[in-house]
Design a protein around this motif. Structure first.
Motif, PDB file in Angstrom:
ATOM      1  N   ILE A 212       0.844  -1.206  -0.012  1.00 12.68           N
ATOM      2  CA  ILE A 212       0.010  -0.019  -0.131  1.00 12.68           C
ATOM      3  C   ILE A 212       0.975   1.318  -0.083  1.00 12.68           C
ATOM      4  CG2 ILE A 212      -1.487   1.239   1.395  1.00 12.68           C
ATOM      5  CD1 ILE A 212      -2.743  -1.208   2.442  1.00 12.68           C
ATOM      6  N   ILE A 213       1.898   1.269   0.767  1.00 12.14           N
ATOM      7  CA  ILE A 213       2.745   2.510   0.624  1.00 12.14           C
ATOM      8  C   ILE A 213       3.702   2.675  -0.581  1.00 12.14           C
ATOM      9  CG2 ILE A 213       4.951   3.381   1.829  1.00 12.14           C
ATOM     10  CD1 ILE A 213       4.103   1.852   4.515  1.00 12.14           C
ATOM     11  N   VAL A 214       4.125   1.523  -1.077  1.00 14.12           N
ATOM     12  CA  VAL A 214       4.917   1.697  -2.227  1.00 14.12           C
ATOM     13  C   VAL A 214       4.063   1.959  -3.379  1.00 14.12           C
ATOM     14  CG1 VAL A 214       6.152   0.141  -3.872  1.00 14.12           C
ATOM     15  CG2 VAL A 214       6.786  -0.034  -1.490  1.00 14.12           C
ATOM     16  N   ASN A 215       2.900   1.504  -3.679  1.00 16.75           N
ATOM     17  CA  ASN A 215       1.849   1.678  -4.692  1.00 16.75           C
ATOM     18  C   ASN A 215       0.845   2.748  -4.456  1.00 16.75           C
ATOM     19  OD1 ASN A 215       2.932  -0.714  -6.059  1.00 16.75           O
ATOM     20  ND2 ASN A 215       2.051  -1.944  -4.796  1.00 16.75           N
ATOM     21  N   ASP A 216       1.315   3.767  -3.523  1.00 18.18           N
ATOM     22  CA  ASP A 216       0.516   4.848  -3.463  1.00 18.18           C
ATOM     23  C   ASP A 216      -1.213   4.540  -2.955  1.00 18.18           C
ATOM     24  OD1 ASP A 216       2.575   6.564  -3.981  1.00 18.18           O
ATOM     25  OD2 ASP A 216       2.338   6.321  -5.938  1.00 18.18           O
ATOM     26  N   GLY A 217      -1.354   3.921  -2.103  1.00 19.87           N
ATOM     27  CA  GLY A 217      -2.577   3.526  -1.554  1.00 19.87           C
ATOM     28  C   GLY A 217      -3.190   2.008  -1.997  1.00 19.87           C
ATOM     29  N   LEU A 218      -4.649   1.992  -1.552  1.00 18.77           N
ATOM     30  CA  LEU A 218      -5.261   0.597  -1.766  1.00 18.77           C
ATOM     31  C   LEU A 218      -6.382   1.225  -2.717  1.00 18.77           C
ATOM     32  CD1 LEU A 218      -5.768  -2.112  -1.138  1.00 18.77           C
ATOM     33  CD2 LEU A 218      -7.232  -1.254   0.946  1.00 18.77           C
ATOM     34  N   ASP A 219      -6.516   0.262  -3.706  1.00 17.04           N
ATOM     35  CA  ASP A 219      -7.525   0.274  -4.787  1.00 17.04           C
ATOM     36  C   ASP A 219      -8.936  -0.098  -4.289  1.00 17.04           C
ATOM     37  OD1 ASP A 219      -9.344   0.533  -7.059  1.00 17.04           O
ATOM     38  OD2 ASP A 219      -7.957  -0.062  -8.473  1.00 17.04           O
ATOM     39  N   MET A 220      -9.828   0.648  -3.942  1.00 17.46           N
ATOM     40  CA  MET A 220     -10.915  -0.109  -2.950  1.00 17.46           C
ATOM     41  C   MET A 220     -11.861  -0.734  -3.915  1.00 17.46           C
ATOM     42  SD  MET A 220     -10.402   0.637   0.049  1.00 17.46           S
ATOM     43  CE  MET A 220     -11.639  -0.211   0.752  1.00 17.46           C
ATOM     44  N   GLY A 221     -11.805  -0.003  -5.393  1.00 15.28           N
ATOM     45  CA  GLY A 221     -12.691  -0.759  -6.298  1.00 15.28           C
ATOM     46  C   GLY A 221     -12.227  -2.223  -6.603  1.00 15.28           C
TER      47      GLY A 221
END
Length: 337
Positions: A212-221
């Motif tokens: 989540i940190i490396v990939n700039d967040g979590l895709d809630m979709g």
């Protein structure tokens, strides 16, 4: 809220539900099935898929770990050394990948890494069955619910497994399980599964947080339909498991993992397969060859152990390591009657 319900929501929900059923039926790790399924659906870039899959896995693995903890099945000392090894490398894995790979190449490198991880998962699952087959032939190991923990090898297994899971999301329920079986052959089936689930929760959670940190967040979709589909699917699969012949399902999963692994290597432009075009016919041929060869090779391995090529013990019975302890060793050819 509207970002959660994208046009891909129904397909992700259906894929998660189907994979959840398979996980409930067989107990095999969801990451090895879910991640490639989402990649082939084309619902997002590979890094976002890995992140969402790890987050969903952290949720449903926590439930399984709680159940096993209440029953007192995990070996907590063993789980401790696995966690000490796996959590730091799971946290480091995504950062290591981001630090050494050009951002433009990350997607292909991830596909290639997951492809090799799937092939490893298929191989380790086959190895686990062969180990249990030899155990049946030898009359079974005496169960030891509290074996003497070997800290260094256990720590190293956790470290390697954590790195694999942190980068690919594959391995927490397949590769580590086989390594535990080889290190602690006397560990009972329920202890083995319980220990693996308990160590997998902090491992998968650490891998999810780092991604989540490396990939700039979590895709809630991606994450919401993954959770909504996989949880009921796993429950239904668990209820159907006693009524479904699992031998064919488990062999099919080995074939699917192998084909998926090769397909991802092909999709990533792995050099031996070429980078100019994909090779669906080659992948299909590999699948057909495996459909024929897997039962034949398995039958020959059984025969080499003095068992008939087909029949008992079935694949499902070999998965139940208690079966090995309850089954007398069959006579080899030439043994005295």
């Amino acid at each position: 809220m509207s970002d959660w319900f994208t046009s891909d929501f129904p397909s992700i929900l259906a894929a998660a539900f189907f994979v959840g059923i398979v996980v409930g039926l067989t107990g095999m790790g969801g990451g090895a099935l879910m991640t490639p399924a989402l990649i082939f659906l084309g619902v997002g870039d590979t890094a976002k898929i890995v992140t969402a899959d790890l987050t969903a896995a952290a949720i449903y693995k926590t439930g399984g770990a709680i159940v096993h903890s209440r029953e007192g099945s995990p070996n907590l000392d063993l789980a401790k050394w696995l966690v000490l090894g796996s959590v730091p490398t799971a946290l480091a894995g995504p950062h290591l990948l981001a630090g050494v790979v050009d951002p433009e190449d990350v997607d292909d490198v991830l596909k290639m890494s997951i492809g090799f991880a799937l092939l490893l998962a298929a191989a380790t699952y086959a190895l686990r069955l062969y180990i249990n087959l030899r155990r049946v032939r030898a009359g079974g190991e005496s169960g030891d619910p509290n074996p003497r923990v070997r800290p260094l090898p256990t720590f190293l297994v956790g470290a390697l497994g954590g790195l694999l899971v942190g980068i690919t999301s594959v391995g927490s329920g397949s590769v580590i399980m086989v390594a535990l079986l080889m290190l602690y052959p006397g560990l009972s089936a329920v202890k083995l599964v319980g220990t693996d689930l308990v160590q997998a929760v902090p491992l998968v959670l650490a891998a999810a947080i780092s991604n989540i940190i490396v990939n700039d967040g979590l895709d809630m979709g991606l994450t919401i339909p993954l959770v909504l589909g996989s949880v009921p699917g796993t429950i239904i699969g668990s209820k159907l498991a006693p009524r479904v012949p699992q031998s064919f399902i488990r062999r099919a999963i080995v074939v699917v993992l192998t084909m998926s692994g090769v397909a991802l290597l092909d999709k990533a432009g792995w050099a031996p397969l070429g980078v100019e075009e994909t090779h669906p016919i080659l992948i299909g041929v590999i699948g057909l060859i495996m459909v024929v060869l897997v039962p034949l090779v398995w039958g020959l391995l059984r025969k080499e152990q003095g068992l008939p090529m087909f029949g008992a013990p079935t694949v499902a019975e070999l998965e139940d390591m208690g079966y090995a302890r309850a089954t007398p060793s069959p006579p080899r050819d030439g043994d005295a009657p």
